[in-house]
Design an enzyme around this catalytic site. Structure first.
Site, PDB file in Angstrom:
ATOM      1  N   GLU A 292      23.073 -56.435  50.454  1.00  0.00           N
ATOM      2  CA  GLU A 292      22.864 -57.850  50.745  1.00  0.00           C
ATOM      3  C   GLU A 292      23.316 -58.215  52.161  1.00  0.00           C
ATOM      4  O   GLU A 292      24.006 -59.204  52.382  1.00  0.00           O
ATOM      5  CB  GLU A 292      23.583 -58.721  49.711  1.00  0.00           C
ATOM      6  CG  GLU A 292      23.082 -58.469  48.305  1.00  0.00           C
ATOM      7  CD  GLU A 292      23.630 -59.432  47.258  1.00  0.00           C
ATOM      8  OE1 GLU A 292      22.856 -59.822  46.397  1.00  0.00           O
ATOM      9  OE2 GLU A 292      24.821 -59.771  47.317  1.00  0.00           O
TER      10      GLU A 292
ATOM     11  N   ASP B  92      22.811 -57.463  37.858  1.00  0.00           N
ATOM     12  CA  ASP B  92      23.798 -58.320  38.517  1.00  0.00           C
ATOM     13  C   ASP B  92      24.419 -59.320  37.549  1.00  0.00           C
ATOM     14  O   ASP B  92      24.059 -60.498  37.601  1.00  0.00           O
ATOM     15  CB  ASP B  92      23.116 -59.073  39.679  1.00  0.00           C
ATOM     16  CG  ASP B  92      24.111 -59.783  40.564  1.00  0.00           C
ATOM     17  OD1 ASP B  92      25.316 -59.572  40.381  1.00  0.00           O
ATOM     18  OD2 ASP B  92      23.681 -60.555  41.435  1.00  0.00           O
TER      19      ASP B  92
ATOM     20  N   GLU C 150      28.813 -67.002  37.020  1.00  0.00           N
ATOM     21  CA  GLU C 150      27.709 -67.264  37.937  1.00  0.00           C
ATOM     22  C   GLU C 150      26.383 -67.439  37.200  1.00  0.00           C
ATOM     23  O   GLU C 150      25.574 -68.287  37.556  1.00  0.00           O
ATOM     24  CB  GLU C 150      27.618 -66.103  38.943  1.00  0.00           C
ATOM     25  CG  GLU C 150      26.398 -66.160  39.825  1.00  0.00           C
ATOM     26  CD  GLU C 150      26.308 -64.969  40.787  1.00  0.00           C
ATOM     27  OE1 GLU C 150      27.227 -64.137  40.816  1.00  0.00           O
ATOM     28  OE2 GLU C 150      25.299 -64.901  41.518  1.00  0.00           O
TER      29      GLU C 150
HETATM   30  C1  GCV Z   1      29.587 -61.559  46.661  1.00  0.00           C
HETATM   31  C2  GCV Z   1      25.458 -61.349  43.485  1.00  0.00           C
HETATM   32  C3  GCV Z   1      26.000 -62.690  43.824  1.00  0.00           C
HETATM   33  C4  GCV Z   1      26.555 -62.708  45.234  1.00  0.00           C
HETATM   34  C5  GCV Z   1      27.609 -61.613  45.332  1.00  0.00           C
HETATM   35  C6  GCV Z   1      26.958 -60.277  44.994  1.00  0.00           C
HETATM   36  C7  GCV Z   1      27.928 -59.126  44.997  1.00  0.00           C
HETATM   37  O1  GCV Z   1      24.309 -61.069  44.230  1.00  0.00           O
HETATM   38  O2  GCV Z   1      24.999 -63.653  43.671  1.00  0.00           O
HETATM   39  O3  GCV Z   1      27.110 -63.982  45.472  1.00  0.00           O
HETATM   40  O4  GCV Z   1      28.187 -61.557  46.599  1.00  0.00           O
HETATM   41  O5  GCV Z   1      26.410 -60.353  43.702  1.00  0.00           O
HETATM   42  O6  GCV Z   1      28.389 -58.790  43.915  1.00  0.00           O
HETATM   43  O7  GCV Z   1      28.215 -58.587  46.042  1.00  0.00           O
END
Ligand code: GCV
Length: 713
Positions: free
Chosen positions: A302, A376, A404
């Protein structure tokens, strides 16, 4: 020197508003019938107070006994039955040296609690090999008292099954918490290192009470600033507060820090100057924080920089950091949450593809930290195929405590059953019984370095977690990190007794609500293996229609693949073949539409709308029924909770009631929007008795939430 505490407490505690701040460490006076059995308890307390952990232990004991027993100890000082409480190690309390042999096998953090006789007198003993073990044992004793358990004949031995039990804070240095729903970060970086908010001590107490022994202070989407001398001083101040509670501080370093704060032209992990920079940085960190835990790294995921930017592997990157930390005893927690920029393949396959070939290539002080599932933190995922696929590498579990994808802070969802489901899943890596728990605790492959991480749900909200029931998720994470084989229900019961009441008329309905709440959220959001259908970016509310944008695998349509024929992601041999990443018996089970567990049906298969389900209903009808079942469960929780009015303090009762109202509204919204949308593909009527959604799909699509909390930024 021993300190003999003849405690002298004030009269009954003043009535305190129940705002949730005290978490499960409330220590309110026990009800009279329970109190009777502790008539003599605490008349004498032997607890040394020479070291930081010893003082923390004694303070907690005093606080707990004073609160729970609510009386002057002198009145109970006959010191009969279990009157004396003796806490310590053979080194700190000479009377305990007789127990030396019994302490064998309990390690540095274990303890025993025993009703026994010492110097001819009845006593309750908490004994350990170390001060921290004694602290953990003291919290356990207090838990027994909070639950009103009898102490007679007590003989308990406990030791953690996992070594590194750590919270991951996704907290930015500006106090924004990514995926945080409990207000801003509790770390007041600006006022550190001078101002040590008392909350930091209470945070440490809460964590120690459930055996958490580490915390990563900053977000994995990190800033190189966290490694500058100024921030290291601040982290050191926090470490000094946590140290007496056995909690080590770790940080998330930015892989490109040698460039950003080191002035180097590259962060290539094989470059000698880069390696030197990290060694120097590690030396500096340990000069500032002598018991620093280590690094948690998100690399090449990411948008975060990483070794692949230089054509190097994850092992190259992890090993460079490991080499810098090793002389100091530090560890690297290298995350496996990666997916490539190019999207060459089913996203569910990518972590395995990138990591499994490197099994055996990681240094001894590296743990690879794997999310519970391959996508995720979805409401339900099958266990991650990396568990069982890297026998030579210690794999650390990463659970998300913050919700989340499970309704943020307002939905009552107890995550214990979800953690338990994953930990008990059988990978078949070494034949039947090769559970994920045995991989995490190291017993399957003989690893001594083991770990479990939980993405924290903590913020500055008065109740810490944004809702009273979300405290249970912090609690169960700690308890399961201590013992990955523990029962979610037992832990829920402990929590409910400590948090609300020892009255079974409260505890039992609360535990029942909690235990079904995970299945309920799965039903009303993502039944039968559907996943990743939340609103774009913020993940608030339904968004099954989400499509377009920078990456296909950030959309919902990529995951549900609904069309006129059916719905679901074909990950069988006829599709992406992600099933092949599991051991053959599991691959076989998941790979066939006839044997895959119903809860993972649409995770692994694209299934025709008219497919006959075990219930006798068509897939479409079953889907609709499941959505409704989830909403009904929430209605049931509201009724149950309403029935507890007067039995739970009004402050907390009120907030939970309001939040359950929000949850019912949002569960209904999820059900209606999902049905309205998927019906445009199924083109089938709703089963008899199912109410049609009140709006068409365009209405649900039009809802926007630009300021929903917690989004990444
Ligand atoms: C910290 C998901 C979440 C992101 C998070 C990522 C990760 O994509 O939406 O906010 O980033 O996981 O675990 O690195």
């Amino acid at each position: 020197m021993l300190v003999l505490l003849l405690l002298s407490w004030g009269a009954a505690l003043p009535a305190m508003a129940e705002d949730g701040y005290d978490l499960w460490l409330r220590y309110r006076p026990l009800p009279a019938p329970v109190l009777k059995q502790y008539r003599d308890l605490g008349g004498q307390v032997v607890a040394p107070a020479q070291t930081g952990p010893q003082r923390a232990t004694r303070d907690e004991l005093v606080r707990g006994l004073a609160g729970l027993l609510g009386r002057e100890p002198g009145q109970a000082a006959r010191v009969q039955r279990n009157g004396a409480i003796v806490v310590g190690t053979p080194a700190s309390v000479p009377q305990l040296s007789a127990l030396q042999g019994d302490l064998e096998g309990l390690g540095e953090e274990g303890y025993l609690i025993r009703s026994t006789r010492l110097d001819g007198r009845a006593a309750t003993v908490v004994a350990a090999n170390s001060d921290i073990g004694a602290l953990y044992g003291t919290f356990h004793l207090l838990r027994l008292l909070q639950a009103g358990e009898p102490l007679a004949g007590l003989d308990l031995r406990e030791a953690p099954k996992v070594k590194v039990r750590v919270l991951n804070h996704w907290d930015n240095l500006d106090r924004y918490v990514e995926r945080g729903y409990a207000g801003e970060s509790i770390w007041d970086w600006h006022k550190l290192p001078d101002w040590l908010d008392p909350r930091y001590t209470d945070y440490a107490r809460a964590n120690a009470s459930i055996g958490i022994n580490g915390t990563v202070l900053n977000n994995v989407n990190t800033s190189a600033q966290a490694l500058t001398p100024m921030y290291l001083e601040k982290a050191a101040a926090l470490a000094s507060v946590f140290r007496p509670y056995g909690i080590k501080v770790s940080l998330s370093p930015r892989f490109s820090a040698p460039i950003e704060i080191g002035g180097l032209p590259t962060a290539d992990p094989l470059d000698p100057a880069v390696r030197r920079w990290w060694k120097d940085k590690a030396d500096e960190i340990y000069r500032t924080i002598p018991d620093f835990g280590g690094f948690l790294v998100k690399a090449n995921s990411e948008g975060q920089p990483g070794p692949q930017d230089y054509g190097r592997s994850h092992a190259d990157g992890a090993n460079m950091l490991a080499e810098a930390l090793a002389p100091h005893g530090g560890i690297v927690m290298w995350r496996a949450f990666v997916y490539s920029h190019e999207e060459p393949d089913d996203r569910a396959k990518q972590a395995y593809t990138e990591f499994a070939p490197h099994d055996g290539a990681f240094a001894d002080n590296v743990l690879v930290q794997v999310k519970n599932g391959a996508i995720d933190f979805q409401p339900r995922e099958p266990f991650h195929p990396l568990f069982g696929a890297m026998p030579k590498t210690p794999l650390m579990m990463e659970f998300q405590i913050t919700k989340e994808y499970l309704g943020f802070a307002t939905h009552l969802v107890y995550l214990g059953p979800m953690y338990e489901e994953v930990l008990r899943a059988d990978t078949h890596a070494r034949g039947p019984g090769s559970t994920v728990a045995k991989i995490v605790d190291g017993s399957l492959e003989g690893h001594a370095l083991t770990g479990m991480a939980g993405v924290a749900n903590i913020g500055v909200d008065r109740n810490w977690s944004g809702s009273h029931f979300d405290q249970a998720n912090w609690y169960v994470f700690g308890r399961m990190a201590w013992d990955p084989h523990a029962s979610a229900e037992t832990i829920a019961r402990d929590w409910a007794r400590m948090t609300f009441s020892t009255d079974p008329a409260v505890v039992e309905p609360v535990v029942a609500m909690m235990m079904g709440s995970h299945q309920a959220v799965v039903d009303y959001m993502t039944p039968m293996g559907l996943h990743h259908l939340m609103g774009r970016g913020h993940h608030y509310g339904p968004g099954p229609w989400v499509e377009g944008g920078p990456r296909a695998d950030w959309t919902s349509v990529y995951y549900h693949r609904a069309d006129a024929r059916g719905i679901g992601f074909d990950r069988s041999a006829t599709g992406s073949n992600a099933v092949a990443q599991y051991a053959p018996p599991v691959a076989e089970q998941f790979g066939s539409i006839d044997t895959v567990p119903e809860e993972f049906l649409l995770w692994f298969h694209h299934v025709p709308w008219d497919h006959r389900m075990p219930s006798g209903r068509s897939l479409w009808d079953e889907l609709v029924v499941r959505y409704g079942r989830g909403v009904d469960y929430v209605r049931g929780m509201r009724r149950t909770w309403a029935g507890l009015e007067g039995k739970v303090d009004p402050e907390r009762h009120h907030q939970v009631s309001v939040f359950l109202g929000v949850q019912e509204k949002e569960a209904q919204w999820w059900r209606d929007a999902s049905i309205a949308y998927f019906q445009t593909f199924s083109q089938r009527p709703l089963p008899a008795g199912e109410a049609p959604p009140p709006h068409d799909v365009e209405y649900y699509k039009s809802l926007q939430f630009p300021f929903a909390p917690g989004d990444g930024k």
